[in-house]
Each structure stands twice: as C-alpha cells, then as structure tokens.
Design a protein around this motif. Structure first.
Motif: not given
Length: 439
Positions: A117-120, A132-134, A139-140, A397-400
């Motif tokens: 929730l704290t990640i953009a 979509t996966s994130e 994800a916030g 981006v997904g791995s990050q």
C-alpha cells in the motif's frame, strides 16, 4: 521525480509572454454493566471485523459492508436480582462504528499487504495494464509516464482499478505541472510554465484554468497530480541538470509563490484531483538536480525564511499531500531530505502537517550516491516518516516492486522498521483517498 522528457516545443523556449492566453484554455469559461468484559470485547471485535479478510466495501462502492447491528441482549440474570440488558447489547450502531477505525482494521493486515500500500508503481500511460499484477497485489498507486495519453485512458484505468483488492481506491498519479512538464495535455488541455502563470495570471485565473485541466484529468480517471511546484526560484532558464526548477517555479518571490501555489492547489481540488505540493523543504537555488547526482539546498536557516512560507501557506489551506525532495539540506543532517527523519520531522512536527508524505523518485542518482539502492531507500524513507515511495519506469518494474515490498516486510520482521510506523503510513494512503475500511 525524474524530469519528464521535456517536449521540444517547450523546453527550448521561454515561458509564453505578454497577453497570449494558453492554448485550448483561452476561450473556456470555467463515515456493561451486567455483562462480562469478554462480551464487550466480542461486540467491538465483531464491529471491526478484526482479523477477518479483505475489506469488502468503501464509501465509493455499493457492495455489502460490515454489519453494524449490535449483538442480541443476554437473557442471563442472577437469582433475586432484576435482569439488565448488557452494555454490549445497548451499543448503538453509531457507537459501534466509532470502535472501528482504519488503524484497527489495518492491524489485521499482513506486513506484505501493508508494504504494498505504500508503493507507487510506475507504468506507461499507453500501457497501464502492465501494472495489473502489482495493483492486484495491493499497490497503493500507479505513476503514469509518457507525453501523450491514449484517448481511451479513462477506460483503461477503470479496468485497472477493478483489480484493486477489496474495491479500495487507487491513486493514479501524473506530472501535469504545465509548460514542458505535462504528460496528458492532449487529453486535458495545455497549461503554460508556472513562471508564466506567476507573472501574468492572478491567483483567481490560475485557480480557474487549473480547475478546467483537473476536471478533464478526473474524467480520465487520474486522481492525483504531482504539482504544484512551490519552490522559490526566479532564474529565467529551462529546468535541467544544473537547475531543477527554473520555469517550473512560479517566481523568485516568496509571496508570489505562496499565493500562486495555493491557487493552483485549490484549482486541482476544485476539479476533483488530489494535488501534491513539492519539493519540501524547497529546492530553489539548489547546487544541482538530484535526479542526476548529489544536490544540496540552500542552508536551512535561509530556507526557513525564503522557501518554507509557501509550504506553510499550502498546509494552512488544507494541502492533502506533500512530496519531499532528494536534496541534502545543510543544517538538517547529511542524508537526502526524503530519507531524513530530521527533515520530515520538521514537516510533521513543527509545521504540523497531517497529510500524505511522498518521496521524490528513489531512482534518483542523489539516492544511490548516498549509498542506497531503491529497496533500502524505501525502508529508510518509511522509517523517517514518509508514507509512500516512488521510483522510475526502467528495468523490470515487477521485480523492483517485489524487492521493495520484501525489503519493507523484512525490515519489520527484523525490528528495523516498526509495524506501527508501517500501519501509520498505510493509514495516510487510505486517508488521502477517503477510503473507510469500516464502511
């Protein structure tokens, strides 16, 4: 935030001058006694749904919510005594609702879900489904990159928002400052550089023109703008490596920036978009652009007089969110401000800001030069008082995203980041979107 690829037509030319009105905006109008302590506790827990699964509804959805009906009264009584209804039975729906808060609900979430929730998450505005996966993982927010939005952006974002767990809100962010820093002007209309607005428009004109753009942003399902820039910088140059502000600043006058910044902020809110005031504590006059390397602001003693008043004005006017810069602030420690408990402590403490605190992009060279990779920087930012972290659209981006969430959860399990701080950060993300887990 890494400076967008400035559109050539703007980055190579000065702010529009004279009475020329901005293109496309020129002609536009503008929620016991007699009973054992266990019974009371049971009633409260039932009201909050503590420990239960994903929240089922928000003020923005029509789905079923948590039942607020009080439990049935106990029929037990002692011989020779008049039977009384339990205190739990006497709770009204309103009293029961008061017992439930976002924090009490978040306390039942896993560390991983809180971290997400704290990640953009950065994503191209032409391919928002890539996130979509994130988004499905909680994800916030998502941060849009690009310079020309697709005509069906709103439809695509609506589909993406449908993947949010529990039908909660999703922060959809962009950089739509004006001038050369615009990502979706083709959809929402063109704004001039802030320097032009500050020099040629009254605060009322700024608010009205910004409202028109914000209204179109909201219609396209974009609900957060990483603007206004309230740095005080009067240098008449395009922003670049040596100067991150230039024409992005309304003025070199503290008073002008204070008034224009509040007007821009109010225009965004009038149009249904959440403004993000940046870059605290003010990067006007910085030694360098932190996106490209280590940078220092003016000394803290100077910032307090020149750069802080626009932030104070914005906070007094109800600023919902503030971005913290990646610059080191002489007099406030040696870490970049976004990773500094001292710098963010000034914002939260002395200045009394209660809203959402975002970092600037943790992919900035100033962050790596300070010895932090993005995941470690995210942990340090949260420890320092930030609520949401951002990074650039590059690499996997997904791995990050996964690495950031893992670093945060590991920091909590190892005692380097308190769970209460993580819950507090997640709570600020929910609050800025007016998400109520108890509805």
């Amino acid at each position: 935030m890494t400076l967008p690829s400035y559109r050539d037509s703007r980055s190579k030319s000065a702010p529009r001058s004279g009475a020329a009105a901005p293109r496309r905006l020129r002609d536009r109008g503008t929620a016991a006694r007699g009973a054992s302590a266990a019974a009371v506790a049971a009633a409260v827990l039932a009201a909050c749904g503590a420990g239960t699964g994903v929240p089922r509804a928000t003020p923005h959805s029509s789905g079923p919510g948590v039942s607020l009906a009080p439990p049935a009264a106990s029929s037990a009584s002692r011989p020779g005594k008049t039977s009384r209804p339990s205190l739990a039975a006497g709770l009204t729906a309103a009293e029961t609702a008061k017992a439930c808060t976002n924090s009490s609900k978040l306390a039942g979430w896993s560390n991983r879900r809180l971290a997400m929730l704290t990640i953009a998450v950065p994503v191209s505005e032409t391919s928002v489904s890539d996130a979509t996966s994130e988004v499905s993982a909680g994800a916030g927010g998502v941060l849009l990159f690009g310079s020309k939005a697709p005509s069906d952006l709103g439809t695509r974002l609506t589909a993406l928002k449908s993947r949010v767990p529990g039908r909660l809100g999703l922060l959809v962010m962009t950089d739509e400052e004006g001038g050369g820093v615009q990502r979706m002007a083709n959809l929402v209309g063109d704004l001039p550089w802030a320097a032009y607005m500050g020099a040629h428009w009254t605060p009322a004109q700024i608010q009205q023109n910004v409202k028109e753009v914000a209204t179109r942003m909201a219609a396209a399902q974009v609900n957060m703008n990483l603007a206004p820039v309230v740095d005080v910088d009067g240098r008449n140059v395009a922003p670049g490596k040596s100067n991150p502000d230039g024409w992005r600043s309304f003025s070199g006058s503290t008073s002008v920036v204070s008034k224009a910044g509040v007007a821009y902020m109010n225009g965004m809110r009038d149009g249904g978009v959440i403004p993000v005031v940046k870059h605290f504590p003010g990067i006007g006059g910085s030694t360098y652009n932190s996106d490209f390397g280590p940078a220092r602001t003016l000394p803290w003693s100077t910032l307090r007089k020149v750069a802080i008043p626009p932030f104070t004005a914005a906070i007094k006017a109800g600023a919902p969110a503030i971005m913290v810069a990646n610059n080191v602030v002489p007099g406030l420690g040696t870490n970049p401000a976004s990773l500094s408990p001292t710098a963010i402590g000034e914002l939260r403490g002395r200045m009394g800001f209660k809203g959402l605190v975002l970092t600037d992009s943790l992919s900035a060279k100033a962050i790596s030069a300070a010895g932090y990779g993005v995941p470690a920087a995210a942990v340090q930012a949260l420890r320092s008082g930030a609520d949401m972290v951002m990074f650039d659209l590059k690499g996997d981006v997904g791995s990050q995203t996964s690495a950031i969430a893992t670093a945060i959860t590991n920091a909590v399990s190892q005692g380097r980041l308190s769970r209460s701080r993580l819950i507090d950060a997640a709570g600020h993300v929910l609050a800025v979107r007016h998400d109520n887990l108890c509805s």
